[in-house]
Scaffold this active site. Structure first.
Site, PDB file in Angstrom:
ATOM      1  CD  GLU A  45       5.344   7.844  11.521  1.00  0.00           C
ATOM      2  OE1 GLU A  45       4.510   8.600  10.919  1.00  0.00           O
ATOM      3  OE2 GLU A  45       5.622   6.704  11.869  1.00  0.00           O
ATOM      4  CD  GLN A  50      -2.841  13.042   2.395  1.00  0.00           C
ATOM      5  OE1 GLN A  50      -3.174  12.671   1.753  1.00  0.00           O
ATOM      6  NE2 GLN A  50      -2.949  11.243   3.161  1.00  0.00           N
ATOM      7  CB  THR A  51       4.516  11.798   0.939  1.00  0.00           C
ATOM      8  OG1 THR A  51       3.898  12.847   1.478  1.00  0.00           O
ATOM      9  CG2 THR A  51       5.718  11.526   0.228  1.00  0.00           C
ATOM     10  CG  LEU A  88       9.172  14.839   1.071  1.00  0.00           C
ATOM     11  CD1 LEU A  88       8.697  13.379  -0.602  1.00  0.00           C
ATOM     12  CD2 LEU A  88       9.372  14.907   2.030  1.00  0.00           C
ATOM     13  CE1 TYR A  90      -1.161  18.607   1.590  1.00  0.00           C
ATOM     14  CE2 TYR A  90       0.157  16.825   0.640  1.00  0.00           C
ATOM     15  CZ  TYR A  90      -1.029  17.176   0.849  1.00  0.00           C
ATOM     16  OH  TYR A  90      -2.252  17.010   1.073  1.00  0.00           O
ATOM     17  CE1 TYR A 128       0.172   7.158  11.198  1.00  0.00           C
ATOM     18  CE2 TYR A 128       1.220   9.108  10.537  1.00  0.00           C
ATOM     19  CZ  TYR A 128       1.322   8.243  10.861  1.00  0.00           C
ATOM     20  OH  TYR A 128       2.313   6.639  11.011  1.00  0.00           O
ATOM     21  CB  CYS A 205      -4.517  -5.129   3.311  1.00  0.00           C
ATOM     22  SG  CYS A 205      -6.499  -4.945   3.871  1.00  0.00           S
ATOM     23  CB  CYS A 215      -4.454 -12.215   4.587  1.00  0.00           C
ATOM     24  SG  CYS A 215      -4.662 -10.527   5.746  1.00  0.00           S
ATOM     25  CB  CYS A 221     -10.322 -10.821   6.857  1.00  0.00           C
ATOM     26  SG  CYS A 221     -11.463  -8.787   5.635  1.00  0.00           S
TER      27      CYS A 221
END
Length: 352
Positions: A45, A50-51, A88, A90, A128, A205, A215, A221
């Site tokens: 995680e 952001q990767t 990688l 950050y 998150y 999506c 989907c 939706c």
DNA sequence: AAGTCGGGGCT
DNA sequence: AGCCCAGACTT
């Protein structure tokens, strides 16, 4: 069960059952999904912040091979952790991962807190990541909202305004996607549901040209009903990019070059690079121009002119300054532009 | 609530 | 050349 939100009705039971049925057939086989080991979930995680998934895979394998558990990570030197993280991005994540491992061993007996609240107290773990670890490793019914699930939720609810960028008049903690996520996440196997939501965003999506015809949630939706899938989520206003020029100097002495470690507050803190100055290096002998390395850091576009200069004497090495051979650069955790310069030094043009 | 932090892959 | 990405942290 239905819940109304921003004028959109979200059918909770239908969404859960259809999504989970789809996930049972379609789930991605990812290395960190093969167990619920909280250490593996945690490392994955942090790397995934952001990767993109595809880029994390090989880093995850190398990292787990070197540091298979929280004790081995806690015992490692920060340098070696950063070396495995090189490329990688950050890098604060790597330093905080290392610091958190040490805190876990020193203060928690090497055991992970089992709640999102407890996890959030560790460095590098925000809302998150805490919810992801708690739901995946410990079956806590915590919602997670990240790039994929956020897009899915915005479309399900038909939420037409931008979700990021200027935040507008809504409190950040109660954006509609978060409220929807909280209603949707089931008590049973919440981690599986959360990962299913992310996989749907990654596979079906998608940001561009979503495959709505394939989907499982097409019937639920709001964006699809309104024919506004392509417009949701709305694009945030792009930031302007600032241009910067800088000069790096490679000082050579014999077969060695000078490198410096980035200090606190600098970009790439803790990583090694060649001495660098903003703008041109005025008042100094210029040296031979080796090339220009261009890179971007969020809203900065940097053109780094690289010069090579031979020196007769070399200053003393310190904790943040070393003279190393070009081959020895391979053992250092270097910044991305620094690594590119290191590659340039292997070419004949670097001889001066 | 806004600004800052990277870097690669894809279109 | 722009868009996108399993966000966190500081101010």
């Amino acid at each position: 069960m239905k819940t109304r939100l921003q004028g959109a009705a979200v059918e909770v039971d239908r969404i859960r059952s259809r999504l989970l049925a789809w996930y049972a057939r379609t789930a991605r086989d990812l290395p960190w999904r093969r167990s619920k080991n909280p250490y593996r979930v945690w490392v994955s995680e942090i790397m995934l912040q952001q990767t993109q998934v595809d880029r994390v895979k090989e880093y995850f394998a190398r990292f787990l091979a070197a540091f298979p558990d929280v004790e081995s990570l806690a015992a490692a030197r920060e340098d070696s952790v950063l070396r495995l993280w090189e490329g990688l991005g950050y890098y604060r994540r790597a330093r905080q991962l290392h610091a958190a491992a040490r805190a876990l061993v020193a203060e928690h007996g090497g055991r992970f807190p089992r709640t999102a609240e407890g996890l959030r107290a560790l460095p590098g773990i925000g809302r998150y990541t805490a919810n992801a670890i708690a739901s995946i490793a410990f079956d806590a019914a915590e919602p997670i909202v990240e790039a994929n699930s956020r897009r899915v939720l915005a479309r399900l609810a038909g939420y037409g305004r931008p979700l990021d960028g200027p935040a507008g008049d809504e409190p950040a903690g109660d954006l509609p996607d978060r409220l929807v996520a909280r209603r949707l996440v089931p008590r049973t196997a919440p981690g599986r549901f959360n990962q299913a939501l992310m996989d749907l965003g990654a596979i079906v999506c998608t940001p561009a040209r979503p495959r709505c015809s394939a989907c499982p949630l097409a019937g639920c939706c709001a964006a699809l009903r309104a024919r506004r899938v392509d417009a949701i989520p709305a694009k945030a206003v792009p930031r302007t990019v600032k241009k910067i020029r800088e000069t790096a100097v490679v000082l050579r002495h014999g077969d060695r070059v000078l490198v410096e470690r980035r200090g606190p507050g600098a970009w790439w803190e803790g990583l090694w690079d060649f001495p660098c100055a903003v703008g041109g290096a005025r008042g100094q002998p210029q040296g031979k121009k080796l090339g220009v390395v261009r890179y971007t850091v969020t809203q900065h576009a940097v053109a780094r002119t690289v010069r090579v200069r031979r020196v007769v004497r070399r200053g003393a090495a310190t904790v943040a300054r070393r003279w190393v051979t070009v081959a020895g650069l391979a053992d250092l955790a270097m910044t991305a532009p620094g690594r590119r310069i290191a590659r340039l030094l292997k070419k004949p043009a670097a001889i001066c």
